[in-house]
Design a protein around this motif. Structure first.
Motif, short mmCIF file in Angstrom:
data_model
loop_
_atom_site.label_atom_id
_atom_site.label_comp_id
_atom_site.label_asym_id
_atom_site.label_seq_id
_atom_site.Cartn_x
_atom_site.Cartn_y
_atom_site.Cartn_z
N UNK A 21 0.83 -1.21 0.00
CA UNK A 21 0.00 0.00 0.00
C UNK A 21 0.86 1.26 0.00
N UNK A 22 1.89 1.28 0.83
CA UNK A 22 2.73 2.48 0.92
C UNK A 22 3.46 2.73 -0.39
N UNK A 23 3.99 1.66 -1.00
CA UNK A 23 4.69 1.81 -2.26
C UNK A 23 3.76 2.29 -3.36
N UNK A 24 2.56 1.72 -3.43
CA UNK A 24 1.60 2.14 -4.45
C UNK A 24 1.19 3.59 -4.26
N UNK A 25 1.01 4.02 -3.02
CA UNK A 25 0.63 5.40 -2.76
C UNK A 25 1.73 6.36 -3.20
N UNK A 26 2.98 6.00 -2.93
CA UNK A 26 4.09 6.84 -3.38
C UNK A 26 4.11 6.95 -4.90
N UNK A 27 3.96 5.82 -5.57
CA UNK A 27 3.94 5.84 -7.03
C UNK A 27 2.79 6.64 -7.58
N UNK A 28 1.62 6.56 -6.95
CA UNK A 28 0.46 7.31 -7.41
C UNK A 28 0.69 8.82 -7.28
N UNK A 29 1.27 9.24 -6.17
CA UNK A 29 1.53 10.67 -5.97
C UNK A 29 2.58 11.18 -6.96
N UNK A 30 3.60 10.38 -7.20
CA UNK A 30 4.64 10.76 -8.17
C UNK A 30 4.04 10.88 -9.57
N UNK A 31 3.17 9.94 -9.92
CA UNK A 31 2.55 9.96 -11.25
C UNK A 31 1.64 11.18 -11.40
N UNK A 32 0.88 11.52 -10.37
CA UNK A 32 -0.01 12.67 -10.46
C UNK A 32 0.77 13.98 -10.58
N UNK A 33 1.92 14.06 -9.92
CA UNK A 33 2.77 15.25 -10.07
C UNK A 33 3.28 15.37 -11.50
N UNK A 34 3.70 14.24 -12.07
CA UNK A 34 4.13 14.26 -13.46
C UNK A 34 3.00 14.63 -14.41
N UNK A 35 1.78 14.14 -14.13
CA UNK A 35 0.63 14.47 -14.97
C UNK A 35 0.31 15.97 -14.90
N UNK A 36 0.47 16.55 -13.72
CA UNK A 36 0.25 18.00 -13.59
C UNK A 36 1.25 18.78 -14.45
N UNK A 37 2.52 18.39 -14.39
CA UNK A 37 3.54 19.06 -15.22
C UNK A 37 3.25 18.87 -16.71
N UNK A 38 2.79 17.68 -17.08
CA UNK A 38 2.42 17.45 -18.47
C UNK A 38 1.32 18.42 -18.91
N UNK A 39 0.32 18.62 -18.06
CA UNK A 39 -0.76 19.53 -18.40
C UNK A 39 -0.26 20.95 -18.63
N UNK A 40 0.65 21.41 -17.78
CA UNK A 40 1.21 22.75 -17.94
C UNK A 40 1.99 22.87 -19.24
N UNK A 41 2.84 21.88 -19.52
CA UNK A 41 3.66 21.94 -20.73
C UNK A 41 2.81 21.82 -21.99
N UNK A 42 1.70 21.08 -21.94
CA UNK A 42 0.84 20.96 -23.11
C UNK A 42 0.19 22.30 -23.46
N UNK A 43 -0.29 23.00 -22.44
CA UNK A 43 -0.90 24.31 -22.68
C UNK A 43 0.16 25.30 -23.17
N UNK A 44 1.34 25.26 -22.57
CA UNK A 44 2.42 26.14 -23.01
C UNK A 44 2.83 25.84 -24.44
N UNK A 45 2.89 24.56 -24.79
CA UNK A 45 3.26 24.19 -26.16
C UNK A 45 2.22 24.69 -27.16
N UNK A 46 0.94 24.55 -26.82
CA UNK A 46 -0.11 25.07 -27.70
C UNK A 46 0.06 26.57 -27.92
N UNK A 47 0.38 27.28 -26.85
CA UNK A 47 0.58 28.73 -26.97
C UNK A 47 1.75 29.06 -27.89
N UNK A 48 2.87 28.36 -27.70
CA UNK A 48 4.07 28.69 -28.47
C UNK A 48 3.94 28.32 -29.94
N UNK A 49 3.36 27.15 -30.24
CA UNK A 49 3.29 26.75 -31.64
C UNK A 49 2.27 27.59 -32.41
N UNK A 50 1.27 28.14 -31.72
CA UNK A 50 0.29 29.00 -32.39
C UNK A 50 0.81 30.42 -32.53
#
Length: 383
Positions: free
Chosen positions: A202-231
């Motif tokens: 349980x502890x290991x899975x929770x750590x992995x889930x939190x790490x993955x969600x942090x990465x997903x948040x950064x992906x969301x920011x970079x996707x919006x920034x990329x849309x802005x720059x390429x347009x």
């Protein structure tokens, strides 16, 4: 004489009433089809369907990187996320940055570095860390959990598109997102019923889930920034600057944190080296193709189209990692595709009048703008 005139008058009244009623009926008969035609008019565009098709190809590329990472982690014990992504940025630097360096004038590399280097530096840091965190999560949790939690990118993109890009969503867009998220619900249900996954604690899975969600948040920011720059600029500039700064950042991080892991890798084992090269090649193809979809669909529809990656990854898990197949997998895929088509059936609008967004304070707007690379534009508009 009066009787005839009154009869004619009554006849004209009846005629006018009949014509009015018939016009109302005709209006009612044409209103609904016309409204539906306006709502789904975008589906007649080949550019839209091409973007959706390319989105599925991108989903397959992401599925390839996910499966390769799972194999490297579980079978070969490779735990070097920065090293896996370092080759990606090197390839981007050798190609896109070289093309950018050959340009002259305002679009040249030196002029871009002079005017907006700090913007690309921030985006590159977020992108490098997003890739690092998601690959790192494979050490703690399973492929299924990572694919499900990676969908956290969608609400992030929705919020940033509304606040930063000033995109205005309609009811049909909300319906499309909701239908796509129903597919996620099917996968969560199927994952709960599955009994074939290895329990990592349980502890290991929770750590992995939190790490993955942090990465997903950064992906969301970079996707919006990329849309802005390429347009606003173009994809060569964005990918070239991302390759340049990404190589420096990931190389520095690699030397500081993963030197022992890289040294311990079996460089004479062709399977490990081949998997790392295949991972970088698939991710490079993904990065090179993403601007085609972002410029046509936008970051929100782009991330909706990537939801089918979860389906492809689970099918690969059934074939390679002996996951239990569930009938809800196929249903989730239907929801993903249907939700994407519904969302893309009508174009989103933008708020460009320069006034603060309704429902938000000017301080919040300024804070978001500074955080996501729009401070300069806001200051120019203010003056």
């Amino acid at each position: 004489m009066n009787t005839n005139s009154s009869h004619c008058s009554n006849s004209s009244i009846v005629y006018r009433q009949g014509s009015t009623e018939s016009s109302i009926v005709r209006a009612e008969q044409t209103y609904i089809p016309g409204k539906c035609e306006r709502y789904f008019s975008a589906l007649e565009s080949w550019i839209l369907w091409r973007a959706i098709l390319i989105g599925q190809i991108l989903s397959l590329l992401l599925c390839t990187t996910a499966v390769i990472t799972q194999v490297l982690t579980s079978r070969f014990g490779v735990h070097a996320p920065t090293a896996q992504n370092f080759l990606l940025y090197v390839l981007m630097c050798l190609t896109f940055t070289t093309v950018l360096a050959c340009r002259t004038g305002d679009d040249g590399l030196l002029n871009v570095l002079k005017n907006r280097w700090w913007k690309y530096l921030i985006v590159s840091i977020l992108d490098v860390e997003a890739n690092y965190l998601v690959v790192k999560a494979y050490q703690y949790t399973t492929l299924t959990s990572i694919q499900l939690l990676d969908c956290f990118t969608i609400p992030v993109v929705l919020l940033l598109s509304w606040v930063v890009m000033r995109v205005r969503f309609k009811i049909i867009h909300i319906v499309g997102v909701s239908v796509s998220l129903m597919g996620i619900g099917c996968l969560v249900w199927a994952d709960a019923d599955s009994s074939k996954e290895v329990d990592k604690g349980v502890e290991s899975r929770l750590t992995g889930d939190m790490v993955c969600m942090a990465g997903a948040f950064f992906y969301g920011v970079t996707n919006v920034a990329e849309e802005h720059f390429i347009k606003k600029y173009d994809q060569i500039e964005f990918l070239g600057m991302l390759g340049l700064f990404g190589t420096v950042i990931s190389g520095f991080q690699l030397a500081l944190t993963e030197h022992p892991q890289v040294s311990s890798m079996n460089w004479h084992h062709w399977e490990e080296i081949g998997l790392v090269v295949a991972y970088s090649a698939a991710l490079y193809a993904f990065y090179a193709t993403v601007p085609l979809v972002l410029s046509s669909l936008g970051s929100t529809a782009f991330n909706l189209s990537l939801l089918s990656t979860d389906y492809y990854s689970l099918i690969a898990g059934v074939a390679l990692f002996r996951y239990k197949y569930h009938a809800l997998y196929a249903m989730s895929f239907v929801f993903f595709i249907s939700g994407t088509i519904i969302f893309c059936s009508k174009k989103t609008s933008r708020h460009n009048d320069g006034h603060p967004l309704r429902g938000t304070c000017s301080f919040c707007n300024s804070a978001y703008s500074v955080l996501f690379l729009h401070a300069a534009e806001v200051m120019i508009q203010a003056h």
